[in-house]
Design a protein around this motif. Structure first.
Motif: not given
Length: 229
Positions: A80-92, A96-103
């Motif tokens: 979860s921390f890794g995915m929120t880092m992607v959501q915060a620091w990566a391109d849109p 969005l892919a990180a959000t889909d992974v979590l879902q």
């Protein structure tokens, strides 16, 4: 650790693909070697394709996978921390892919584990990048994956401008600054470029080859050699 969790963890260790002794397994699992031998016997009895013997070591047959998706508390925190880092620091697109992974993960997690993913204790917040990036990083990542050359206009720290044709090899996040590692045709050498200093970028239709001495592995080796004390 519950026995079910220990057995799951044991399979995960064996999936690393290398021979590992019972003593090493016991050390990592923090149990006795006798317990490891008993667990291995139970795994084999339940159909898990473990090969090996006491005193020699154990391997898991290649291709074996666990049907259920299970994580322990620390694995879920890391995920979860890794995915929120992607959501915060990566391109849109990557965010969005990180959000889909979590879902997707949430949809197959047992009910007991879902709150740990939905309400994580470790969170990376947005607006973490110190300087704005004006290029489409999603297009750049596509160029890296497909080995497209890119043409960039670049302004260095002194304000000097240049135009470069690059073989984009990989992206690194260093102290909240995105960096592109590339082979530079102008310099005929590896170079690192800050994404926030690339003023324009075109992903070209021309491809670059997988050429010995100019690959991503070669770049990482070069980076290690030039930055080591």
């Amino acid at each position: 650790m519950r026995r079910a969790d220990r057995l799951f963890r044991l399979v995960q260790i064996l999936r690393r693909g290398r021979l590992i002794t019972g003593d090493k397994l016991a050390e990592e699992l923090e149990v006795s070697t006798r317990t490891v031998y008993r667990d291995i016997k139970d795994l084999i009895g339940s159909g898990v394709p473990v090969e090996g013997e006491a005193g020699v070591g154990y391997l898991l047959y290649e291709g074996y996978d666990l049907p259920p998706l299970m994580f322990d508390a620390e694995e879920l925190e890391a995920l979860s921390f890794g995915m929120t880092m992607v959501q915060a620091w990566a391109d849109p697109k990557l965010a969005l892919a990180a959000t889909d992974v979590l879902q997707k993960i949430d949809s197959v997690l047992p009910d007991l584990l879902r709150p740990r993913l939905a309400k994580p204790n470790l969170v990376a917040h947005g607006d973490a990048l110190p300087e704005p990036i004006t290029i489409d990083v999603g297009d750049l990542r596509h160029g890296i994956r497909n080995q497209n050359k890119v043409l960039i206009n670049y302004k260095d720290g002194k304000g000097d401008k240049s135009q470069r044709t690059l073989w984009p090899l990989g992206l690194q996040l260093y102290r909240a600054i995105w960096m592109l590692g590339a082979w530079c045709e102008l310099r005929q050498d590896f170079r690192v470029f800050r994404l926030d200093r690339i003023t324009q970028m075109i992903v070209l239709d021309e491809f670059f080859p997988h050429e010995r001495g100019k690959t991503h592995d070669d770049f990482l080796k070069h980076l290690e050699e030039t930055t080591s004390p």
